[in-house]
Write a protein that holds these residues in place. Sequence first.
Motif, PDB file in Angstrom:
ATOM      1  N   ALA A  19      16.875 -53.538 -29.163  1.00 62.72           N
ATOM      2  CA  ALA A  19      16.720 -53.060 -27.782  1.00 62.72           C
ATOM      3  C   ALA A  19      17.902 -53.508 -26.941  1.00 62.72           C
ATOM      4  O   ALA A  19      18.442 -54.595 -27.131  1.00 62.72           O
ATOM      5  N   LEU A  20      18.292 -52.653 -26.002  1.00 68.15           N
ATOM      6  CA  LEU A  20      19.395 -52.953 -25.104  1.00 68.15           C
ATOM      7  C   LEU A  20      18.887 -53.017 -23.670  1.00 68.15           C
ATOM      8  O   LEU A  20      18.087 -52.185 -23.249  1.00 68.15           O
ATOM      9  N   GLY A  21      19.372 -54.000 -22.941  1.00 70.16           N
ATOM     10  CA  GLY A  21      19.079 -54.128 -21.527  1.00 70.16           C
ATOM     11  C   GLY A  21      20.329 -54.513 -20.768  1.00 70.16           C
ATOM     12  O   GLY A  21      20.904 -53.727 -20.024  1.00 70.16           O
ATOM     13  N   ARG A  22      20.808 -55.730 -20.978  1.00 61.83           N
ATOM     14  CA  ARG A  22      21.977 -56.230 -20.256  1.00 61.83           C
ATOM     15  C   ARG A  22      23.249 -55.418 -20.503  1.00 61.83           C
ATOM     16  O   ARG A  22      24.105 -55.351 -19.602  1.00 61.83           O
ATOM     17  N   VAL A  71       9.699 -70.044 -33.966  1.00 60.77           N
ATOM     18  CA  VAL A  71       8.928 -69.865 -32.737  1.00 60.77           C
ATOM     19  C   VAL A  71       7.966 -68.683 -32.891  1.00 60.77           C
ATOM     20  O   VAL A  71       6.784 -68.775 -32.554  1.00 60.77           O
ATOM     21  N   VAL A  72       8.478 -67.584 -33.410  1.00 64.16           N
ATOM     22  CA  VAL A  72       7.641 -66.401 -33.602  1.00 64.16           C
ATOM     23  C   VAL A  72       6.498 -66.703 -34.559  1.00 64.16           C
ATOM     24  O   VAL A  72       5.330 -66.352 -34.309  1.00 64.16           O
ATOM     25  N   ARG A  73       6.809 -67.369 -35.656  1.00 62.62           N
ATOM     26  CA  ARG A  73       5.760 -67.682 -36.644  1.00 62.62           C
ATOM     27  C   ARG A  73       4.702 -68.601 -36.048  1.00 62.62           C
ATOM     28  O   ARG A  73       3.501 -68.446 -36.334  1.00 62.62           O
ATOM     29  N   ALA A  74       5.115 -69.561 -35.230  1.00 58.26           N
ATOM     30  CA  ALA A  74       4.152 -70.475 -34.612  1.00 58.26           C
ATOM     31  C   ALA A  74       3.180 -69.714 -33.716  1.00 58.26           C
ATOM     32  O   ALA A  74       1.971 -69.978 -33.706  1.00 58.26           O
ATOM     33  N   VAL A  75       3.706 -68.765 -32.961  1.00 60.99           N
ATOM     34  CA  VAL A  75       2.842 -67.965 -32.089  1.00 60.99           C
ATOM     35  C   VAL A  75       1.942 -67.059 -32.925  1.00 60.99           C
ATOM     36  O   VAL A  75       0.740 -66.927 -32.651  1.00 60.99           O
ATOM     37  N   GLN A  76       2.495 -66.445 -33.943  1.00 59.73           N
ATOM     38  CA  GLN A  76       1.704 -65.532 -34.764  1.00 59.73           C
ATOM     39  C   GLN A  76       0.593 -66.244 -35.521  1.00 59.73           C
ATOM     40  O   GLN A  76      -0.464 -65.660 -35.768  1.00 59.73           O
ATOM     41  N   THR A  77       0.818 -67.488 -35.871  1.00 62.97           N
ATOM     42  CA  THR A  77      -0.228 -68.248 -36.555  1.00 62.97           C
ATOM     43  C   THR A  77      -1.458 -68.397 -35.676  1.00 62.97           C
ATOM     44  O   THR A  77      -2.598 -68.288 -36.135  1.00 62.97           O
ATOM     45  N   SER A  78      -1.229 -68.649 -34.379  1.00 66.77           N
ATOM     46  CA  SER A  78      -2.343 -68.826 -33.446  1.00 66.77           C
ATOM     47  C   SER A  78      -2.868 -67.504 -32.892  1.00 66.77           C
ATOM     48  O   SER A  78      -4.046 -67.400 -32.528  1.00 66.77           O
ATOM     49  N   PHE A  79      -2.001 -66.510 -32.832  1.00 64.09           N
ATOM     50  CA  PHE A  79      -2.367 -65.212 -32.234  1.00 64.09           C
ATOM     51  C   PHE A  79      -1.875 -64.084 -33.145  1.00 64.09           C
ATOM     52  O   PHE A  79      -0.911 -63.395 -32.838  1.00 64.09           O
ATOM     53  N   PRO A  80      -2.543 -63.898 -34.275  1.00 63.27           N
ATOM     54  CA  PRO A  80      -2.023 -62.963 -35.278  1.00 63.27           C
ATOM     55  C   PRO A  80      -1.979 -61.505 -34.829  1.00 63.27           C
ATOM     56  O   PRO A  80      -1.244 -60.713 -35.436  1.00 63.27           O
ATOM     57  N   PHE A  81      -2.731 -61.130 -33.811  1.00 62.49           N
ATOM     58  CA  PHE A  81      -2.769 -59.726 -33.399  1.00 62.49           C
ATOM     59  C   PHE A  81      -2.010 -59.479 -32.097  1.00 62.49           C
ATOM     60  O   PHE A  81      -2.052 -58.374 -31.545  1.00 62.49           O
ATOM     61  N   LEU A  82      -1.297 -60.467 -31.620  1.00 59.57           N
ATOM     62  CA  LEU A  82      -0.558 -60.327 -30.371  1.00 59.57           C
ATOM     63  C   LEU A  82       0.740 -59.554 -30.603  1.00 59.57           C
ATOM     64  O   LEU A  82       1.431 -59.773 -31.600  1.00 59.57           O
ATOM     65  N   VAL A  83       1.065 -58.651 -29.686  1.00 56.15           N
ATOM     66  CA  VAL A  83       2.318 -57.909 -29.760  1.00 56.15           C
ATOM     67  C   VAL A  83       3.440 -58.791 -29.218  1.00 56.15           C
ATOM     68  O   VAL A  83       3.363 -59.285 -28.094  1.00 56.15           O
ATOM     69  N   LEU A  84       4.478 -58.978 -30.028  1.00 57.06           N
ATOM     70  CA  LEU A  84       5.584 -59.858 -29.647  1.00 57.06           C
ATOM     71  C   LEU A  84       6.909 -59.118 -29.726  1.00 57.06           C
ATOM     72  O   LEU A  84       7.112 -58.251 -30.574  1.00 57.06           O
ATOM     73  N   GLN A  85       7.801 -59.468 -28.830  1.00 53.65           N
ATOM     74  CA  GLN A  85       9.199 -59.082 -28.962  1.00 53.65           C
ATOM     75  C   GLN A  85      10.039 -60.283 -28.547  1.00 53.65           C
ATOM     76  O   GLN A  85       9.523 -61.232 -27.941  1.00 53.65           O
ATOM     77  N   VAL A  86      11.311 -60.254 -28.880  1.00 55.69           N
ATOM     78  CA  VAL A  86      12.170 -61.387 -28.561  1.00 55.69           C
ATOM     79  C   VAL A  86      13.379 -60.903 -27.777  1.00 55.69           C
ATOM     80  O   VAL A  86      13.850 -59.772 -27.940  1.00 55.69           O
ATOM     81  N   ASP A  87      13.886 -61.793 -26.932  1.00 48.83           N
ATOM     82  CA  ASP A  87      15.060 -61.517 -26.117  1.00 48.83           C
ATOM     83  C   ASP A  87      16.126 -62.552 -26.453  1.00 48.83           C
ATOM     84  O   ASP A  87      15.958 -63.742 -26.188  1.00 48.83           O
ATOM     85  N   GLY A  88      17.222 -62.071 -27.044  1.00 49.14           N
ATOM     86  CA  GLY A  88      18.291 -62.970 -27.450  1.00 49.14           C
ATOM     87  C   GLY A  88      19.222 -63.362 -26.326  1.00 49.14           C
ATOM     88  O   GLY A  88      19.989 -64.327 -26.476  1.00 49.14           O
ATOM     89  N   ALA A 148      10.513 -55.456 -30.862  1.00 48.15           N
ATOM     90  CA  ALA A 148      11.943 -55.221 -30.697  1.00 48.15           C
ATOM     91  C   ALA A 148      12.673 -56.561 -30.679  1.00 48.15           C
ATOM     92  O   ALA A 148      12.094 -57.599 -30.351  1.00 48.15           O
ATOM     93  N   VAL A 149      13.955 -56.502 -31.028  1.00 51.87           N
ATOM     94  CA  VAL A 149      14.885 -57.621 -30.848  1.00 51.87           C
ATOM     95  C   VAL A 149      15.858 -57.181 -29.760  1.00 51.87           C
ATOM     96  O   VAL A 149      16.683 -56.297 -29.968  1.00 51.87           O
ATOM     97  N   GLU A 150      15.738 -57.797 -28.589  1.00 46.91           N
ATOM     98  CA  GLU A 150      16.499 -57.357 -27.424  1.00 46.91           C
ATOM     99  C   GLU A 150      17.760 -58.197 -27.225  1.00 46.91           C
ATOM    100  O   GLU A 150      17.736 -59.430 -27.364  1.00 46.91           O
TER     101      GLU A 150
END
Length: 384
Positions: free
Chosen positions: A233-236, A167-184, A208-210
Amino acid sequence: MAHTGSATATRIVELELIRLRPAPGGRNTDSDGPVLVRVADDDGVSGWGELPAATPAQWDALTAEFAPALLRHSWRRPTEAGDAWADLPRDSAVASALDTACWDLWSRQRGTPLSHALGGDRTALTAGVTLARQVTLESVVTEVNRQVGSGFRRIRLEVEPGWDADVVRAVQTSFPFLVLQVDGGGRYTESSADLDSLRSLDGLGLLAVEDPFAPDDLAAYARLAAELRTPVALGRPLSSVEDLADAVRAEAGGAVNVDLTRLGGLTAARRAVDLAVDAGWQVWCGSSAATGVGRAAVVALASLAGVTLPVEMPGAGSRNRDLVVPPVRAHDGVVPIPLAESGLGHGVDRAAVAERAARTLVVDADGPREVRAERAREARGRRR
């Protein structure tokens, strides 16, 4: 009574508790809808807070225990308001609504913006948005394009085992300069397959990997943080400042999602920001808020200098009518911090609130009393 300094004591003389229907057009129900809280002093100055989703038990605790306790308590600074409910069974979300309302009231008494009262000094914030899990990779890219087109500069993707690195790679292919983080979302374990999935995220340049693991497994967070270069990253897992202190001592991460509802209000959230900054952790302010009242408080909190990552905001396509004026939204990826008005800086739209209200109680020295629909209709058109 003049409110010109911290030496003046404040006593709440009335609370208005407004349970909203879960969504516009929904049934008039008492189940898990948001609750708006208004506190007022004896000069008629009001402050607002929000409980994003109140269970029947939380509504009962708010009306029968927390609100009467606040009425019996006087305080000089909003950091002292929490002493009113310190001996009650802990409920961070209920405490957050009251604590935030007291901060808003205190700021309005002094004619200062809430952001300044908290110690913030910014005039605008960069906004981020969270995307729920999509059905296909193509739909993910389409939705990201929609948000980027609206100006969002940070996208938070919900991931799970089998739906992460691709999923991350698919987004980065179309938007290489976008800042991304993921929430597990706590959906990973320390199984070999899940750890391999998390490791595959490490080289993708994520912010971050949240919350990869269950909230109560701090040791797993520490082991992963020691292995990954990407900040964990911690939240919950954090329901108090003490939880964050434990995570810092355990070296269980490098970033934190400070959610004032989860932590118990602005008083605790401000302490959490200071603690995280002192530990060298990155900070952003997430939001479980259901209305503009809660989001306005989040914006004020995010104005603190230590909050360096984008603040969470509703994304493009959010259609629900906001309950404050002006609405709390990002414009071209930027959220303005209201400085021309005191307190939250947004007026509550009483007409919009009346349309969504399922039940309203007023609590004062005579006890709680129901406000009937006739009075609610009279409030329409008034903004406070």
